[in-house]
Scaffold this motif. Structure first.
Motif, short mmCIF file in Angstrom:
data_model
loop_
_atom_site.label_atom_id
_atom_site.label_comp_id
_atom_site.label_asym_id
_atom_site.label_seq_id
_atom_site.Cartn_x
_atom_site.Cartn_y
_atom_site.Cartn_z
N TYR A 69 12.73 100.13 -17.46
CA TYR A 69 14.14 100.42 -17.23
C TYR A 69 14.61 99.87 -15.89
N GLU A 70 13.76 99.96 -14.88
CA GLU A 70 14.11 99.42 -13.57
C GLU A 70 14.34 97.92 -13.66
N GLY A 71 13.50 97.21 -14.39
CA GLY A 71 13.67 95.77 -14.57
C GLY A 71 14.93 95.43 -15.34
N ILE A 72 15.25 96.22 -16.36
CA ILE A 72 16.48 95.97 -17.13
C ILE A 72 17.70 96.17 -16.25
N VAL A 89 33.88 79.24 -8.91
CA VAL A 89 33.43 77.88 -8.63
C VAL A 89 33.98 76.98 -9.73
N PRO A 90 34.82 76.02 -9.38
CA PRO A 90 35.38 75.13 -10.40
C PRO A 90 34.28 74.31 -11.09
N GLY A 91 34.30 74.28 -12.39
CA GLY A 91 33.33 73.52 -13.17
C GLY A 91 32.02 74.23 -13.44
N ALA A 92 31.78 75.39 -12.83
CA ALA A 92 30.53 76.12 -13.06
C ALA A 92 30.63 76.93 -14.35
N GLN A 93 29.53 76.98 -15.08
CA GLN A 93 29.50 77.73 -16.32
C GLN A 93 28.34 78.71 -16.29
N PHE A 94 28.56 79.85 -16.92
CA PHE A 94 27.51 80.86 -17.01
C PHE A 94 26.77 80.65 -18.32
N ASP A 95 25.47 80.57 -18.26
CA ASP A 95 24.64 80.40 -19.44
C ASP A 95 24.15 81.78 -19.88
N ILE A 96 24.60 82.22 -21.03
CA ILE A 96 24.25 83.55 -21.53
C ILE A 96 22.75 83.66 -21.80
N PHE A 97 22.13 82.56 -22.22
CA PHE A 97 20.70 82.58 -22.49
C PHE A 97 19.89 82.73 -21.20
N GLN A 98 20.39 82.16 -20.13
CA GLN A 98 19.73 82.33 -18.85
C GLN A 98 19.82 83.79 -18.40
N GLY A 99 20.96 84.43 -18.64
CA GLY A 99 21.12 85.84 -18.31
C GLY A 99 20.19 86.73 -19.11
N ILE A 100 20.07 86.44 -20.40
CA ILE A 100 19.16 87.21 -21.24
C ILE A 100 17.71 86.99 -20.81
N PHE A 101 17.37 85.75 -20.47
CA PHE A 101 16.02 85.44 -20.00
C PHE A 101 15.70 86.20 -18.72
N MET A 102 16.68 86.29 -17.81
CA MET A 102 16.45 87.04 -16.56
C MET A 102 16.18 88.51 -16.85
N VAL A 103 16.97 89.10 -17.74
CA VAL A 103 16.78 90.52 -18.06
C VAL A 103 15.39 90.75 -18.65
N ILE A 104 14.97 89.88 -19.57
CA ILE A 104 13.66 90.05 -20.22
C ILE A 104 12.52 89.86 -19.21
N MET A 105 12.62 88.82 -18.39
CA MET A 105 11.54 88.56 -17.42
C MET A 105 11.45 89.66 -16.38
N PHE A 106 12.60 90.13 -15.87
CA PHE A 106 12.57 91.20 -14.88
C PHE A 106 12.00 92.47 -15.48
N LEU A 108 9.83 92.70 -18.00
CA LEU A 108 8.39 92.54 -18.23
C LEU A 108 7.60 92.62 -16.92
N ILE A 109 8.10 91.98 -15.87
CA ILE A 109 7.39 92.02 -14.60
C ILE A 109 7.36 93.44 -14.05
N SER A 110 8.48 94.15 -14.15
CA SER A 110 8.52 95.53 -13.67
C SER A 110 7.64 96.44 -14.53
N SER A 111 7.53 96.13 -15.81
CA SER A 111 6.65 96.91 -16.68
C SER A 111 5.20 96.76 -16.27
N ILE A 112 4.82 95.58 -15.82
CA ILE A 112 3.45 95.37 -15.34
C ILE A 112 3.21 96.25 -14.11
N GLY A 113 4.22 96.34 -13.23
CA GLY A 113 4.11 97.25 -12.08
C GLY A 113 3.98 98.70 -12.52
N GLY A 114 4.71 99.09 -13.58
CA GLY A 114 4.58 100.43 -14.13
C GLY A 114 3.21 100.67 -14.73
#
Length: 137
Positions: A69-72, A89-106, A108-114
């Motif tokens: 939960y802490e990682g999420i 920022v003009p011309g910058a775009q947010f990648d939704i898949f990158q956001g989802i990847f960050m949530v999943i990786m954070f 998982l890494i925090s779960s290892i700490g748990g």
């Protein structure tokens, strides 16, 4: 000290945020134009492991899901701030898949700490109680 799970998760989030901020400030001033060196990623991963460890270890009942939960929570906060940064920022775009990847990786890494807190928590506390007993004598 054993806390309610919500408080222990908040402590884990605060720990990870403070540790990552200190590392970010340190590397921002050292590196060229704010580019973070690739080896600093190890410090950021350690921050998430530490946050997941604290979120699980300080709860009344040790469950690995508190680190998850802490990682999420931190992944969602990071995704929201990344999205808000692209709005100005003009011309910058947010990648939704990158956001989802960050949530999943954070998460998982925090779960290892748990997991580390759940499996190594009691031996660490027993060792610390030995040192407390030595200090009283």
């Amino acid at each position: 000290m054993k806390f309610h799970p919500a408080i222990s998760i908040a402590l884990g989030v605060i720990t990870t945020f403070v540790f990552s901020t200190i590392v970010g400030i340190f590397f921002y001033h050292i590196s060229d134009l704010g580019n973070i060196p690739s080896w600093s990623i190890l410090f950021i991963i350690f921050g998430f492991l530490l946050g997941g460890f604290i979120a699980t270890n300080f709860a009344k009942i040790k469950k690995i899901q508190y680190g998850f939960y802490e990682g999420i929570i931190l992944g969602i906060i990071t995704s929201i701030t990344s999205y808000a940064g692209t709005l100005y920022v003009p011309g910058a775009q947010f990648d939704i898949f990158q956001g989802i990847f960050m949530v999943i990786m954070f998460a998982l890494i925090s779960s290892i700490g748990g997991y580390i807190a759940k499996s190594w928590g009691e031996p660490i506390q027993k060792t610390l109680s030995i040192f407390k007993g030595l200090r009283k004598t």
